[in-house]
Design a protein around this motif. Structure first.
Motif, short mmCIF file in Angstrom:
data_model
loop_
_atom_site.label_atom_id
_atom_site.label_comp_id
_atom_site.label_asym_id
_atom_site.label_seq_id
_atom_site.Cartn_x
_atom_site.Cartn_y
_atom_site.Cartn_z
N LEU A 1 0.81 -1.22 0.00
CA LEU A 1 0.00 0.00 0.00
C LEU A 1 0.84 1.27 0.00
O LEU A 1 0.33 2.35 -0.28
CB LEU A 1 -0.94 0.02 1.21
CG LEU A 1 -1.88 -1.19 1.34
CD1 LEU A 1 -2.68 -1.11 2.63
CD2 LEU A 1 -2.81 -1.25 0.15
N GLY A 2 2.14 1.13 0.32
CA GLY A 2 3.04 2.29 0.31
C GLY A 2 2.51 3.41 1.19
O GLY A 2 2.00 3.16 2.28
N GLY B 1 -1.32 3.57 3.03
CA GLY B 1 -1.86 2.67 4.05
C GLY B 1 -2.79 3.35 5.03
O GLY B 1 -3.92 2.89 5.26
N ASP B 2 -2.34 4.48 5.61
CA ASP B 2 -3.16 5.15 6.63
C ASP B 2 -4.48 5.65 6.07
O ASP B 2 -5.52 5.55 6.72
CB ASP B 2 -2.39 6.33 7.24
CG ASP B 2 -1.31 5.87 8.20
OD1 ASP B 2 -1.27 4.66 8.53
OD2 ASP B 2 -0.51 6.72 8.63
N SER B 3 -4.45 6.20 4.85
CA SER B 3 -5.69 6.76 4.31
C SER B 3 -6.66 5.64 3.94
O SER B 3 -7.87 5.78 4.10
CB SER B 3 -5.42 7.69 3.13
OG SER B 3 -4.91 6.97 2.05
N TYR C 1 -6.80 2.65 5.42
CA TYR C 1 -7.33 2.12 6.69
C TYR C 1 -8.43 3.05 7.23
O TYR C 1 -9.48 2.62 7.67
CB TYR C 1 -6.20 1.98 7.71
CG TYR C 1 -6.62 1.26 8.98
CD1 TYR C 1 -6.61 -0.12 9.05
CD2 TYR C 1 -7.06 1.98 10.09
CE1 TYR C 1 -7.01 -0.79 10.20
CE2 TYR C 1 -7.47 1.33 11.24
CZ TYR C 1 -7.45 -0.05 11.30
OH TYR C 1 -7.85 -0.69 12.44
N ASN C 2 -8.15 4.34 7.13
CA ASN C 2 -9.13 5.34 7.58
C ASN C 2 -10.43 5.24 6.77
O ASN C 2 -11.53 5.33 7.33
CB ASN C 2 -8.51 6.73 7.44
CG ASN C 2 -9.35 7.79 8.10
OD1 ASN C 2 -9.67 7.67 9.27
ND2 ASN C 2 -9.74 8.81 7.36
N LEU D 1 -11.61 2.59 5.41
CA LEU D 1 -12.30 1.37 5.87
C LEU D 1 -13.08 1.66 7.15
O LEU D 1 -14.25 1.26 7.28
CB LEU D 1 -11.26 0.27 6.08
CG LEU D 1 -11.75 -1.08 6.63
CD1 LEU D 1 -12.77 -1.72 5.69
CD2 LEU D 1 -10.57 -2.03 6.83
N MET D 2 -12.45 2.39 8.09
CA MET D 2 -13.15 2.74 9.33
C MET D 2 -14.35 3.63 9.03
O MET D 2 -15.42 3.47 9.61
CB MET D 2 -12.21 3.45 10.31
CG MET D 2 -11.05 2.61 10.84
SD MET D 2 -11.56 1.10 11.67
CE MET D 2 -11.12 -0.11 10.43
#
Lengths: 65, 517
Positions: A7-8, A11-13, A15-16, A18-19
Motif C-alpha cells: 500500500l506504500g 496505508g493510513d488513508s 485504513y481510515n 475502511l473505518m
C-alpha cells in the motif's frame, strides 16, 4: 500471496476509509458490510489458488488477545 | 534531580512612564515558539518585544520530542548544538501488543546527517536555552516577563496593544503583532475566530518519574509503545527517556475518567509501580489531559499573525505540536523580515498562511488517524485494530498499518505559490549531507542560497548566496545529484535547474519573494 507492504504511503488513508465505511453502523450491519466486502475482494483477486492461500493464512489461529 | 524553576526578572517597562516609539514586531508569548520567533527575527536584524504574562519556563516537561528538522532550525538559531548535547537521542521505536514485541522501526537508518531523527528534551530546557540565546541579542530582543496582554486593536497599518504589569497598565504600538500564546490563545478568542476540529473523548495520564535504573532492556533509549499493555488496564501506553534520568509515561485512561481524581499521587503511584516494579522512583510531574485537533482557516489577519498552538492544535501522538510550531517560525521569520525591510510586498505574508495551513492540515490528518487507531470508538474498530496487531506479528504489510503516531516530518511545499517548476525536490525541506568539514544545514539556511553541485558554478545573482560544491560528498551526490538548487532561508527548495540560467534564477527568486506570480 502478497504479505509484504503493498500500500506504500496510502496505508493510513485506506485504513481510515475502511473505518469510515463502518461509521454509524450497528455491529450486525458491520458484519454484513465485511461479508460483502470480502466477497467483492475475492472477485477482484479471482485466482482460486491465491484465494485458497489467503483463506488458509487468515484461518491460521491468531496468537494473541 | 528536579529542575530549578528560577523566575526571570521583571523589569518595569518604559511604556509605564512615557509612550514608546512604535515597535516593528510585538510577540505575545515567551514559549518555545515565541522565543524562536524573536531569535529568528533578530538574526535578520529585526527588533521585537516579547510579552509574557508569566515569568518562569514551562512547568512540567510538556513537549519533549524534538524532530530532526526542528533541530536543524535550532542550529540556524544558534541553539542546535546545545539542545543536541543535553537531549536524549533516540531513533528506534518499538511496539508491543500485550507483553509481546510486535516490531521495531529505525527512524534514521542512514548516516550523513548532522542531527538525529529525534531528541527528547523537556520543554523547560528548550525554553531556558532559547531565553539565554535571546539574552545574547539584547539590542534586538526586549523580553518582558509579567507583561500580560489584555487587549489589542488592529488599526490597519499598525496594532495597539494593552498591557498589564505588576506596576500598572500601558500601551504599545507595533507594525506586526505575532500571537504565540499557545492553545488557549486569548488573541484568537478576542477576535472571535472560528477554531473548528475534532475533539477526542479519551483521557490520557502523563507522568514524569525520575529513576536511576533504566526500564528499557536495550542499551540505548528508545520509544516504547504498548497496545493493550500488560501492566495497565487500558488501550495503550507510551514510554520515553528524557535527560536527568526522567522517564515520560503516557497512559490512556479511557473516556469515563475523573481527571481530578486521577491526577493524584495515591492513584498514580500504583500505576507506576505496575510498570517499574520495585525500582525506586521519584514522581516529578503529572497531568491528565484530553485533546483536540483544530486549526484556524487563516493564520494571517492583516497585522495579526498566528503561530504555533495559537493557530493549530493536534493530538500529541506524532510530536507534531511543538515541531509544527517551529516550522511556522521558520516559514514566517524570513518573510516578515523581508516585508519589514521593504524587500518583499506585504502579500508575501499570505504565503505563510497558505504554506503553514497546508502543513498543519497534514499534521492534523496524521495525528487524528493515529488517535483513531489508538482509541477504537466502536467494537468493529477494535476488531480491525486487533486483527492488524495479530497479523503484524508475521506479516510485514500489517506492520505498516499499525499507527502509534506518524512522527513529525516537514511538509512538502510542492505546488504552492512561491515554488517554481515540478522537479521532485521542489518544495522539499533541505536534506542534510556532509559538506567539507561541516554540514549542508550549516551553510544553506538563513538566506536565499543557490546550491550548485558539480563542475558548473552559477552566475552571481543579487540577493542570492552562492554555495558551489565541485567535489560533493557521496551523500550529497546521492541525495541531490548534479545541478543547481535554489534554497529559501527556511531551507525549503523552491526551484531546481539543470543548467544555471541567470534569467531563470532571477525569476525563481522573485517568485519566492512574492514579487511576481
Amino acid at each position: 500471496m502478497i504479505l509484504q507492504d503493498n500500500l506504500g504511503p496510502n496505508g493510513d488513508s485506506i485504513y481510515n476509509a475502511l473505518m469510515q465505511a463502518h461509521a454509524g453502523l450497528s455491529e450486525a450491519e458491520s458484519h454484513a458490510l465485511n461479508a460483502r466486502l470480502v466477497l467483492m475482494l475475492i472477485n477482484e483477486v479471482a485466482d482460486p489458488d491465491r484465494i485458497a492461500a489467503l483463506l488458509q493464512e487468515a484461518r491460521s489461529p491468531a496468537s494473541s488477545v | 534531580m528536579a529542575y530549578d524553576y528560577t523566575p526571570f526578572p521583571y523589569v518595569a517597562p518604559p511604556g509605564l512612564t512615557e509612550p514608546e516609539t512604535r515597535h516593528p514586531v510585538v510577540i505575545v508569548g515567551a514559549g518555545p515558539i515565541g522565543l524562536a520567533m524573536a531569535i529568528d527575527l533578530a538574526q535578520q536584524g529585526v527588533r521585537s518585544v516579547v510579552l509574557d504574562d508569566n515569568n518562569v519556563v514551562s512547568v512540567g516537561s510538556r513537549a519533549i520530542c524534538w524532530a530532526k528538522r526542528t533541530l536543524e532550525v535550532f542550529d540556524r538559531l544558534g541553539v542546535g548544538d546545545r539542545m543536541l548535547a543535553k537531549g536524549v537521542t533516540w531513533k528506534v521505536g518499538r511496539l508491543f501488543h500485550g507483553d509481546k514485541p510486535v516490531y521495531s522501526f529505525d527512524l534514521l537508518p542512514e548516516e550523513g546527517h548532522k542531527y538525529p531523527a529525534f531528541i527528547n528534551l523537556q520543554q523547560y530546557y528548550v525554553e531556558q536555552y532559547l531565553v539565554e540565546r535571546a539574552q545574547e541579542l539584547p539590542d534586538l530582543i526586549d523580553l518582558r516577563f509579567l507583561n500580560k496582554v489584555t487587549g489589542h486593536t488592529d488599526k490597519g497599518d499598525h496594532v495597539v496593544i494593552d498591557v498589564e504589569t505588576p506596576d500598572g497598565t500601558y500601551q504599545l504600538e507595533a507594525d506586526y503583532y505575532v500571537a504565540a500564546e499557545g492553545a488557549a490563545s486569548p488573541t484568537r478568542k478576542r477576535m472571535n475566530l472560528p477554531f473548528e476540529g475534532q475533539t477526542f473523548e479519551e483521557h490520557f495520564l502523563i507522568v514524569d518519574v525520575e529513576m536511576q535504573q533504566s526500564p528499557f532492556e536495550t542499551d540505548s533509549p528508545e520509544r516504547w509503545f504498548w497496545f493493550a499493555p500488560p501492566f495497565h488496564h487500558g488501550q495503550s501506553a507510551l514510554l520515553h527517556k528524557q535527560p536527568d534520568n526522567i522517564y515520560r509515561i503516557d497512559l490512556q485512561l479511557g473516556p469515563d475518567t475523573d481527571p481530578k481524581a486521577e491526577a493524584t499521587e495515591e492513584k498514580v503511584i500504583p500505576r507506576i509501580k505496575a510498570i517499574v516494579g520495585d525500582t525506586p522512583f521519584r514522581l516529578d510531574w503529572m497531568s491528565v489531559y484530553k485533546f483536540r485537533c483544530a486549526k484556524l482557516d487563516n493564520f494571517v489577519h492583516n497585522r495579526v499573525l498566528f503561530v504555533g498552538d495559537s493557530a493549530h492544535v493536534v493530538s500529541p501522538f506524532g510530536a507534531r505540536g511543538g515541531n509544527g510550531g517551529i516550522q511556522d517560525v521558520d516559514n514566517l521569520g524570513w518573510k516578515l523580515a523581508a516585508v519589514l525591510s521593504g524587500d518583499a510586498p506585504a502579500a508575501l505574508l499570505d504565503s505563510y498562511s497558505e504554506e503553514r495551513c497546508h502543513g498543519s492540515a497534514e499534521n492534523i490528518l496524521n495525528s487524528s488517524r493515529a488517535t483513531n487507531f489508538m482509541t477504537p470508538k466502536t467494537p468493529i474498530e477494535a476488531l480491525f485494530r486487533n486483527a492488524v496487531l495479530d497479523l503484524a506479528e508475521t506479516h510485514p504489510f500489517a506492520r505498516k498499518l499499525i499507527n502509534s503516531g506518524r512522527l513529525s516530518q516537514p511538509c512538502s511545499l510542492h505546488g504552492k505559490t512561491l515554488q517554481s517548476g515540478d522537479h521532485p525536490l521542489v518544495g522539499q525541506s533541505l536534506i542534510d549531507a556532509p559538506v567539507g568539514n561541516g554540514w549542508l544545514v550549516e551553510q544553506a539556511q538563513g538566506a536565499f542560497t543557490l546550491l550548485s553541485i558539480g563542475d558548473d558554478a552559477a552566475p552571481d545573482v543579487e540577493g542570492i548566496r552562492p554555495l558551489h560544491i565541485a567535489a560533493p560528498s557521496p551523500e550529497l551526490s546521492r541525495r541531490y545529484g548534479a545541478g543547481h538548487y535554489l534554497i529559501r532561508p527556511d531551507g525549503h527548495i523552491c526551484a531546481c535547474f539543470g543548467s544555471a540560467d541567470r534569467d531563470q534564477i532571477t525569476a525563481a527568486l522573485a517568485r519566492a519573494k512574492g514579487q511576481s506570480r
